[in-house]
Motif scaffolding. Structure first.
Motif, PDB file in Angstrom:
ATOM      1  N   ILE A 182       0.837  -1.206   0.000  1.00 36.09           N
ATOM      2  CA  ILE A 182       0.000   0.000   0.000  1.00 36.09           C
ATOM      3  C   ILE A 182       0.868   1.251   0.000  1.00 36.09           C
ATOM      4  O   ILE A 182       0.575   2.224  -0.704  1.00 36.09           O
ATOM      5  CB  ILE A 182      -0.946  -0.019   1.213  1.00 36.09           C
ATOM      6  CG1 ILE A 182      -1.970  -1.150   1.048  1.00 36.09           C
ATOM      7  CG2 ILE A 182      -1.651   1.319   1.384  1.00 36.09           C
ATOM      8  CD1 ILE A 182      -2.845  -1.363   2.253  1.00 36.09           C
ATOM      9  N   ARG A 183       1.941   1.211   0.758  1.00 38.19           N
ATOM     10  CA  ARG A 183       2.867   2.348   0.777  1.00 38.19           C
ATOM     11  C   ARG A 183       3.460   2.579  -0.613  1.00 38.19           C
ATOM     12  O   ARG A 183       3.609   3.731  -1.056  1.00 38.19           O
ATOM     13  CB  ARG A 183       3.985   2.077   1.783  1.00 38.19           C
ATOM     14  CG  ARG A 183       5.001   3.190   1.938  1.00 38.19           C
ATOM     15  CD  ARG A 183       4.398   4.426   2.550  1.00 38.19           C
ATOM     16  NE  ARG A 183       5.397   5.447   2.801  1.00 38.19           N
ATOM     17  CZ  ARG A 183       5.121   6.707   3.106  1.00 38.19           C
ATOM     18  NH1 ARG A 183       3.866   7.083   3.202  1.00 38.19           N
ATOM     19  NH2 ARG A 183       6.072   7.576   3.323  1.00 38.19           N
ATOM     20  N   LEU A 184       3.779   1.506  -1.306  1.00 35.91           N
ATOM     21  CA  LEU A 184       4.331   1.602  -2.654  1.00 35.91           C
ATOM     22  C   LEU A 184       3.324   2.225  -3.616  1.00 35.91           C
ATOM     23  O   LEU A 184       3.667   3.122  -4.400  1.00 35.91           O
ATOM     24  CB  LEU A 184       4.741   0.212  -3.145  1.00 35.91           C
ATOM     25  CG  LEU A 184       5.235   0.105  -4.597  1.00 35.91           C
ATOM     26  CD1 LEU A 184       6.504   0.919  -4.790  1.00 35.91           C
ATOM     27  CD2 LEU A 184       5.469  -1.347  -4.970  1.00 35.91           C
ATOM     28  N   VAL A 185       2.076   1.768  -3.573  1.00 34.73           N
ATOM     29  CA  VAL A 185       1.038   2.301  -4.460  1.00 34.73           C
ATOM     30  C   VAL A 185       0.799   3.781  -4.180  1.00 34.73           C
ATOM     31  O   VAL A 185       0.683   4.596  -5.117  1.00 34.73           O
ATOM     32  CB  VAL A 185      -0.275   1.506  -4.293  1.00 34.73           C
ATOM     33  CG1 VAL A 185      -1.407   2.153  -5.081  1.00 34.73           C
ATOM     34  CG2 VAL A 185      -0.079   0.062  -4.733  1.00 34.73           C
ATOM     35  N   ILE A 186       0.738   4.160  -2.902  1.00 34.98           N
ATOM     36  CA  ILE A 186       0.507   5.559  -2.540  1.00 34.98           C
ATOM     37  C   ILE A 186       1.653   6.442  -3.016  1.00 34.98           C
ATOM     38  O   ILE A 186       1.445   7.551  -3.526  1.00 34.98           O
ATOM     39  CB  ILE A 186       0.308   5.690  -1.017  1.00 34.98           C
ATOM     40  CG1 ILE A 186      -0.999   5.015  -0.593  1.00 34.98           C
ATOM     41  CG2 ILE A 186       0.310   7.153  -0.583  1.00 34.98           C
ATOM     42  CD1 ILE A 186      -1.225   4.973   0.906  1.00 34.98           C
ATOM     43  N   MET A 187       2.896   5.951  -2.870  1.00 37.69           N
ATOM     44  CA  MET A 187       4.053   6.726  -3.299  1.00 37.69           C
ATOM     45  C   MET A 187       4.079   6.904  -4.820  1.00 37.69           C
ATOM     46  O   MET A 187       4.430   7.973  -5.335  1.00 37.69           O
ATOM     47  CB  MET A 187       5.343   6.058  -2.830  1.00 37.69           C
ATOM     48  CG  MET A 187       5.604   6.160  -1.340  1.00 37.69           C
ATOM     49  SD  MET A 187       5.943   7.838  -0.780  1.00 37.69           S
ATOM     50  CE  MET A 187       7.467   8.189  -1.662  1.00 37.69           C
ATOM     51  N   LYS A 188       3.700   5.858  -5.548  1.00 31.16           N
ATOM     52  CA  LYS A 188       3.709   5.929  -7.014  1.00 31.16           C
ATOM     53  C   LYS A 188       2.584   6.830  -7.534  1.00 31.16           C
ATOM     54  O   LYS A 188       2.684   7.392  -8.622  1.00 31.16           O
ATOM     55  CB  LYS A 188       3.582   4.531  -7.630  1.00 31.16           C
ATOM     56  CG  LYS A 188       4.834   3.683  -7.462  1.00 31.16           C
ATOM     57  CD  LYS A 188       4.693   2.333  -8.132  1.00 31.16           C
ATOM     58  CE  LYS A 188       4.768   2.464  -9.649  1.00 31.16           C
ATOM     59  NZ  LYS A 188       6.127   2.820 -10.098  1.00 31.16           N
ATOM     60  N   LYS A 189       1.516   6.966  -6.763  1.00 32.61           N
ATOM     61  CA  LYS A 189       0.395   7.821  -7.153  1.00 32.61           C
ATOM     62  C   LYS A 189       0.368   9.104  -6.330  1.00 32.61           C
ATOM     63  O   LYS A 189      -0.696   9.628  -6.012  1.00 32.61           O
ATOM     64  CB  LYS A 189      -0.921   7.056  -6.962  1.00 32.61           C
ATOM     65  CG  LYS A 189      -1.056   5.795  -7.809  1.00 32.61           C
ATOM     66  CD  LYS A 189      -1.209   6.137  -9.283  1.00 32.61           C
ATOM     67  CE  LYS A 189      -1.440   4.881 -10.107  1.00 32.61           C
ATOM     68  NZ  LYS A 189      -1.626   5.191 -11.548  1.00 32.61           N
ATOM     69  N   ALA A 190       1.547   9.574  -5.998  1.00 31.80           N
ATOM     70  CA  ALA A 190       1.642  10.791  -5.182  1.00 31.80           C
ATOM     71  C   ALA A 190       0.940  11.957  -5.883  1.00 31.80           C
ATOM     72  O   ALA A 190       1.046  12.142  -7.092  1.00 31.80           O
ATOM     73  CB  ALA A 190       3.102  11.143  -4.942  1.00 31.80           C
ATOM     74  N   GLY A 191       0.191  12.721  -5.093  1.00 27.83           N
ATOM     75  CA  GLY A 191      -0.537  13.858  -5.655  1.00 27.83           C
ATOM     76  C   GLY A 191      -1.995  13.570  -5.911  1.00 27.83           C
ATOM     77  O   GLY A 191      -2.783  14.493  -6.182  1.00 27.83           O
ATOM     78  N   THR A 192      -2.393  12.291  -5.834  1.00 24.03           N
ATOM     79  CA  THR A 192      -3.791  11.911  -6.029  1.00 24.03           C
ATOM     80  C   THR A 192      -4.313  11.241  -4.755  1.00 24.03           C
ATOM     81  O   THR A 192      -3.564  10.568  -4.040  1.00 24.03           O
ATOM     82  CB  THR A 192      -3.945  10.933  -7.210  1.00 24.03           C
ATOM     83  OG1 THR A 192      -3.166   9.759  -6.959  1.00 24.03           O
ATOM     84  CG2 THR A 192      -3.475  11.587  -8.504  1.00 24.03           C
TER      85      THR A 192
END
Length: 281
Positions: free
Chosen positions: A123-133
């Protein structure tokens, strides 16, 4: 000669086991003392703002239960029931039943903790890759639902094997004449765990699934960790960060790397040994 060597080998194994027993007790106690304040901090309203923090709460709760059971088991086995005592029924119902429940809870929450750690990295990886959304998976509720799902799944798996156990009387315990505090002709049942059904078949299935679970965690977690570290490092180069945020993200990288190493150490060998056990049971 061979008999003498066997006796020495048995004594050596018993000495090693006793030392490991104490080391596990000390490490579990220290871990529990550190984990409790960590959990209390995470439970503050200001901390319960994201799914990652929710999952960390779940990990802390699972670890606290696992460590508490470890400490309880070591205290019971070493100080109370570790040496023969003719004035104490070491196979009394409540003691044996508490060990069964403790073993069950330990397997449930230990397995759930491993998988929560892996999902935390994902989840941390997904959130970091979609930073700004703004993503749904970043909401605290998602983390709580994930905790509930994984604990229930782990509970069902442990129940599959442990439901076959019951307490069966195998002897009648009577205190020695020198023991005080007992009425005349006192006795009580000495019980042991009894498994109803094909224990070997169910145990093999249980160990196979448990081994797969541990090995998958030990594979997925490092892969997710490496990907997450690359994303964090990339973000430090592509965005204008002040020195404080820059250092904070690097500390995060080191923390994730250390967690990954310990997760692999904790899960991979046990998963491998459970597969080995399939061929010797």
């Amino acid at each position: 000669m061979n008999k003498s060597l066997n006796e020495k080998l048995i004594d050596l194994i018993n000495d090693i086991a006793e030392n490991v027993f104490l080391v596990q007790f000390v490490i579990s106690t220290i871990g529990l003392v550190i984990n409790v304040p960590h959990l209390l901090i995470l439970l503050h309203n200001s901390m319960r703002t994201s799914s990652t923090n929710s999952i960390m709460i779940g990990v802390a709760i699972c670890d606290s239960i696992t460590l508490s059971q470890n400490v309880y088991d070591r205290v019971q086995g070493y100080w109370f029931y570790g040496s023969p005592n003719s004035c104490m029924n070491q196979n009394n119902y409540w003691h044996m039943y508490s060990l069964l429940i403790g073993d069950f809870l330990q397997t449930v929450f230990e397995r759930a903790s491993f998988w929560l750690g892996a999902f935390l990295a994902l989840i941390r990886l997904v959130i970091m890759k979609k930073a700004g959304t703004t993503l749904k998976i970043s909401e605290p509720l998602y983390g709580y639902l994930l905790i509930l799902f994984l604990v229930c799944l782990s509970f069902a798996h442990s129940l599959y094997f442990n439901r076959g156990y019951s307490m069966a009387q195998w002897d009648t315990w009577k205190p020695e004449e020198t023991c005080t505090g007992y009425p005349a002709n006192y006795s009580e049942p000495a019980v042991t765990r009894d498994f109803a059904g094909n224990e070997i078949l169910i145990l093999k299935r249980y160990l196979m699934i448990n081994g797969v679970s541990r090995i998958l965690v030990s594979v997925f977690y490092p892969v997710l960790t490496i990907m997450l570290i690359f994303v964090i490092r990339k973000s430090t180069k592509s965005k204008a960060l002040d020195s404080r945020n820059y250092e904070e993200r690097h500390r995060t990288c080191r923390l994730i790397l250390v967690m990954s190493i310990f997760y692999v150490i904790a899960s991979a060998p046990a998963g491998f040994l459970e597969y080995v056990a399939l061929f010797v049971t």
